[in-house]
Enzyme design. Structure first.
Site, short mmCIF file in Angstrom:
data_model
loop_
_atom_site.label_atom_id
_atom_site.label_comp_id
_atom_site.label_asym_id
_atom_site.label_seq_id
_atom_site.Cartn_x
_atom_site.Cartn_y
_atom_site.Cartn_z
N TRP A 1 5.52 -0.36 4.48
CA TRP A 1 4.45 0.47 3.92
C TRP A 1 3.19 0.47 4.79
O TRP A 1 2.83 -0.56 5.36
CB TRP A 1 4.08 -0.07 2.54
CG TRP A 1 2.75 0.37 2.04
CD1 TRP A 1 1.53 -0.23 2.30
CD2 TRP A 1 2.46 1.49 1.21
NE1 TRP A 1 0.52 0.47 1.67
CE2 TRP A 1 1.07 1.52 1.00
CE3 TRP A 1 3.27 2.47 0.62
CZ2 TRP A 1 0.46 2.50 0.21
CZ3 TRP A 1 2.66 3.44 -0.16
CH2 TRP A 1 1.26 3.45 -0.36
N ASN B 1 -1.07 1.96 4.58
CA ASN B 1 -2.13 2.84 4.10
C ASN B 1 -3.25 2.90 5.14
O ASN B 1 -2.95 3.21 6.30
CB ASN B 1 -2.58 2.57 2.65
CG ASN B 1 -3.01 1.17 2.30
OD1 ASN B 1 -2.20 0.26 2.31
ND2 ASN B 1 -4.26 0.98 1.96
N ASP B 2 -4.49 2.67 4.79
CA ASP B 2 -5.63 2.99 5.66
C ASP B 2 -5.49 2.61 7.14
O ASP B 2 -5.04 1.51 7.45
CB ASP B 2 -6.88 2.23 5.19
CG ASP B 2 -7.08 2.25 3.70
OD1 ASP B 2 -6.32 2.90 3.00
OD2 ASP B 2 -8.01 1.58 3.25
N GLN C 1 -3.39 -0.90 7.35
CA GLN C 1 -2.97 -1.65 6.18
C GLN C 1 -1.44 -1.62 6.12
O GLN C 1 -0.84 -0.54 6.05
CB GLN C 1 -3.57 -1.02 4.91
CG GLN C 1 -5.06 -1.24 4.78
CD GLN C 1 -5.37 -2.67 4.41
OE1 GLN C 1 -5.31 -3.05 3.26
NE2 GLN C 1 -5.70 -3.49 5.40
N TRP D 1 3.09 -0.54 -1.61
CA TRP D 1 1.87 -1.31 -1.33
C TRP D 1 2.05 -2.79 -1.72
O TRP D 1 2.64 -3.09 -2.75
CB TRP D 1 0.68 -0.71 -2.09
CG TRP D 1 -0.61 -1.35 -1.71
CD1 TRP D 1 -1.40 -0.99 -0.67
CD2 TRP D 1 -1.25 -2.47 -2.34
NE1 TRP D 1 -2.50 -1.83 -0.60
CE2 TRP D 1 -2.42 -2.74 -1.62
CE3 TRP D 1 -0.92 -3.28 -3.43
CZ2 TRP D 1 -3.29 -3.77 -1.95
CZ3 TRP D 1 -1.80 -4.31 -3.77
CH2 TRP D 1 -2.96 -4.54 -3.04
N PHE E 1 -7.46 -6.85 3.82
CA PHE E 1 -7.78 -5.45 3.48
C PHE E 1 -8.47 -4.78 4.68
O PHE E 1 -8.62 -5.35 5.74
CB PHE E 1 -8.66 -5.40 2.23
CG PHE E 1 -7.87 -5.41 0.93
CD1 PHE E 1 -6.55 -5.85 0.88
CD2 PHE E 1 -8.46 -4.98 -0.26
CE1 PHE E 1 -5.83 -5.86 -0.32
CE2 PHE E 1 -7.76 -4.99 -1.46
CZ PHE E 1 -6.45 -5.42 -1.50
N SER E 2 -8.96 -3.56 4.43
CA SER E 2 -9.46 -2.73 5.53
C SER E 2 -10.72 -3.28 6.20
O SER E 2 -11.48 -4.03 5.60
CB SER E 2 -9.74 -1.32 5.01
OG SER E 2 -8.51 -0.72 4.70
N GLU F 1 -14.95 3.72 -1.05
CA GLU F 1 -14.19 2.86 -0.16
C GLU F 1 -14.37 3.32 1.29
O GLU F 1 -14.80 4.45 1.55
CB GLU F 1 -12.69 2.92 -0.51
CG GLU F 1 -12.36 2.49 -1.92
CD GLU F 1 -10.88 2.49 -2.25
OE1 GLU F 1 -10.44 1.57 -2.93
OE2 GLU F 1 -10.16 3.42 -1.84
#
Ligand code: FRU
Length: 551
Positions: free
Chosen positions: A148, A150-151, A167, A175, A207-208, A320
Site C-alpha cells: 500500500w 498513500n502520501d 507512506q 493502509w 507518518f508524513s 493535513e
C-alpha cells in the site's frame, strides 16, 4: 485463481519451505494466539506471510532471542490466500526468532487458532516474486512494487535524481504499518524501487513529513546531509528527525527524538524549507484545523511563530500535509507565497482534496491577499478531480522550479480500488505557477517538462465549447466537456468501467475556468485520466477502472 497467480503459487510451493519443515514451526497457544518460530540456522531470505485481504489484522510481535524488534499488523489468511508479503530476515540472521501472533477474530464457537490457512501456508523462501500481475498497474505513473501507498513524503532533488518517499505498508495492500518507502528517478517516468527508508520504532508509526538538503550543515550532521522530519504516530503525534549522509539512501534517527511535541491530538505532517529572505529554516505543520508555523537555526530546535487558518477556507475535515512556497506570477516579476492545505474530508466532490491560499510570508506570519476569497467556508482548489491529495513539493528542485506531486486517490475509497498486489499511484509531477485574471491570482499546475515529447499525452485544440469522449472497444466512456458559456470544465467517469467497489466512486467533477480555454492536454494511463486546461490553468485528476485502456 488466475493463471499467473496459480503459476506463482506453484513456484512458491517448489522453491520454499513451509511450516513443519526444518527451521520453521508454528505452535497453537491459548486464546487466538500462536507462536511462529524461525530458527537461527535458516538461510532463506524471507518469511512469506500469507494474506487474505478482507481478514482482520493479526498483531505480530517479532522478538529476536527475547528482544522485541517490531510489531506488525498483517491480515493473515484465515480462509484463503490472496497474496503473500515478505518479512525480510537479513537483519536477524543467526538469531532465533519468535513471532508472537494474535489473530483478531471472534471465534467464540470455534476454539483457539486451529485450521486457519496461514498456519499451513506460511513459508520460508529465497525469493519473492514482484512481477506485475495487475491489469491496472500504471505505465508512467509511480506505484509501489507491492503493498500500500498513500502520501508522497520527503521529496528532494539532488545531482539529477528525484527522490520520492511515500507512506508505505510493506505488509499488505491496505493502509497500516506506516513506513517511508523510497523510489528514485532521473526522468520522472521510470522509477527505481529502493529499500524502505524509515521504519517504525518505539515513538510510533512513520507518518508524513519532508526532507531538506542541509547544504551548510546547520543541523550538525555534516554539509549536504539530507535531513528528514516526520510525524511519529502512536497514542499521540510528535515530530521526529532522521538524517542521511549517503544522499538519502539510508537514514539514522536522531537520538534526541521527538524534537517537537504539542498538546493537540492531530499534530502532523511537518514541511520544512530554507527561507532565503530571513536566513532561517521554516516549518509548517497541521494542528487540527489550523497550520502552525515555526522557525529554526538548526532544524532541531523550533520556535512557534504563528498560526494560520481559523475562519478561512474549507474546514469540512482535518487539515493535513501543508506546504508553503514562493511562486512566481507568470509573465511578471511578481512573486507570491502559496500555502497548500490538504483536507479530508471536505473536498469539492467529497473526500480528499487540496485547497490553497495566496498571500505573503515574512518568515513569521502568513497573510492572505484577499480575505473575502476564503470567508464563509469558500475555498480555492488546486485540482478539481476526485483523486488529487496530499500534494507537496520537491525540495531543492532544479532551475528554481516548484515541482509538486499528489497521491492519486481519495480516502473515500482508496482501500477498495480494484487492485491487489499494490494499491495507489502518484499523479504525474507538475510545476506550479500563478496567473492573474483581473485582480485575482490563481494557482496553476503544468505537467513537468520531463513528460514532453514522450507520447504520453494528447493535446486537443479548443475553440468554443467542446466534448471529448475517451473510450475502448467494450464501450466504457470517460467524458471531458468544456462549456464556454458556463466557463466550466467537466469530467464524467460514471460510465467508465468498474465503479462498483464504492458508492462514492462514480462521479462527475466540475472545475471553474477562469479564462477561455484554447487547449486541453490529456494524460491517460491504465487507471487514470489527468486533464490540463490551457496546459495547467485548470486541472482535473481522476482515477478510472475501464475494461481495457481508454483511447
Ligand atoms: C494524509 C495522512 C497524513 C498522515 C498520513 C498517514 O493522507 O492522513 O495526515 O501523516 O496520511 O498515513
Amino acid at each position: 485463481m488466475n493463471r499467473k497467480f496459480f503459476l506463482l503459487t506453484l513456484l512458491l510451493v517448489f522453491c520454499s519451505r513451509e511450516a513443519g519443515a526444518q527451521g520453521l514451526a508454528v505452535e497453537r497457544l491459548a486464546d487466538d494466539n500462536c507462536i511462529i518460530r524461525v530458527s537461527a540456522d535458516v538461510t532463506e531470505k524471507y518469511l512469506l506471510l500469507p494474506v487474505e485481504e478482507r481478514a482482520p489484522e493479526a498483531n505480530i510481535r517479532v522478538a529476536a532471542e527475547g528482544v522485541q524488534q517490531r510489531i506488525i499488523h498483517v491480515r493473515l489468511a484465515l480462509n484463503k490466500v490472496d497474496y503473500y508479503v515478505p518479512l525480510l530476515l537479513d537483519e536477524w540472521r543467526g538469531r532465533n526468532l519468535a513471532l508472537w501472533t494474535h489473530v483478531n477474530i471472534d471465534r467464540s464457537n470455534r476454539g483457539g487458532v486451529a485450521g486457519e490457512v496461514f498456519l499451513k501456508e506460511i513459508r520460508l523462501a529465497d525469493s519473492f516474486d514482484t512481477t506485475n500481475r495487475e491489469r491496472y498497474r500504471p505505465v508512467f505513473h509511480h506505484t509501489p512494487l507491492y503493498g500500500w501507498m498513500n502520501d508522497p513524503n520527503g521529496m528532494f532533488y539532488e545531482d539529477g535524481t528525484w527522490h520520492l518517499f511515500y507512506q508505505y505498508n510493506p505488509y499488505g495492500s491496505m493502509w497500516g504499518n506506516m513506513n517511508w518507502g523510497h523510489s528514485t528517478s532521473t526522468d520522472l517516468v521510470h522509477w527505481r524501487h529502493e529499500a524502505v527508508a524509515i521504519a517504525p520504532d518505539a515513538h510510533g508509526a512513520i507518518f508524513s513529513g519532508s526532507c531538506v538538503v542541509d547544504k551548510e550543515g546547520t543541523a550538525g550532521f555534516g554539509r549536504g546531509a539530507v535531513v528528514a522530519l516526520y510525524t511519529a504516530a502512536d497514542a499521540v503525534q510528535s515530530q521526529c528527525l532522521a538524517y542521511s549522509t549517503d544522499g538519502g539512501r539510508t537514514f539514522q534517527k536522531y537520538v534526541g527524538n521527538p524534537i517537537l511535541t504539542a498538546d493537540v491530538a492531530d499534530f502532523r505532517d511537518p514541511n520544512m524549507f530554507w527561507n532565503e529572505e530571513t536566513g532561517a529554516w521554516n516549518l509548517i505543520l497541521a494542528a487540527g484545523q489550523e497550520m502552525r508555523i515555526y522557525s529554526s537555526p538548526d532544524l532541531k530546535s523550533w520556535t512557534e511563530e504563528s498560526r494560520f487558518g481559523m475562519g478561512l477556507g474549507c474546514h469540512g475535515g482535518v487539515w493535513e500535509c501543508p506546504d508553503l512556497m514562493k511562486v512566481q506570477v507568470e509573465g511578471s516579476k511578481e512573486s507570491k507565497w502559496v500555502l497548500l492545505c490538504n483536507i479530508n474530508p471536505g473536498g469539492p466532490f467529497g473526500g480528499s482534496a487540496t485547497q490553497y491560499f495566496v498571500g505573503d510570508f515574512d518568515g513569521h506570519t502568513f497573510t492572505v491577499d484577499d480575505v473575502a476569497r476564503y470567508e464563509g467556508g469558500k475555498a480555492l482548489w488546486m485540482d478539481y478531480g476526485k483523486d488529487h491529495y496530499a500534494t507537496v513539493s520537491w525540495s531543492n528542485a532544479p532551475e528554481g522550479r516548484r515541482t509538486v506531486m499528489a497521491w492519486m486517490s481519495n480516502w473515500e475509497y482508496a482501500n477498495d480500488v480494484p487492485t491487489q498486489q499494490f494499491r495507489s499511484a502518484n499523479s504525474i509531477a507538475r510545476d506550479v505557477f500563478l496567473y492573474r485574471v483581473g485582480k485575482e491570482c490563481y494557482l496553476g499546475s503544468r505537467p513537468a517538462k520531463e513528460y514532453d515529447g514522450k507520447g504520453l499525452d494528447k493535446t486537443y485544440r479548443v475553440n468554443g465549447s467542446t466534448a471529448i469522449t475517451l473510450t475502448n472497444p467494450e464501450g466504457d466512456e470517460f467524458r471531458i466537456s468544456y462549456d464556454q458559456k458556463a466557463m466550466t470544465l467537466t469530467c464524467d467517469r460514471t460510465k467508465c468501467g468498474d465503479t462498483s467497489f464504492s458508492q462514492s466512486f462514480p462521479a462527475v467533477t466540475v472545475a471553474p475556468v477562469h479564462r477561455k480555454l484554447t487547449s486541453l492536454r490529456v494524460f491517460v494511463d491504465e487507471c487514470s485520466v489527468e486533464v490540463f486546461g490551457n496546459n495547467g490553468e485548470v486541472v482535473l485528476t481522476n482515477l478510472v477502472f475501464p475494461k481495457s485502456k481508454l483511447k
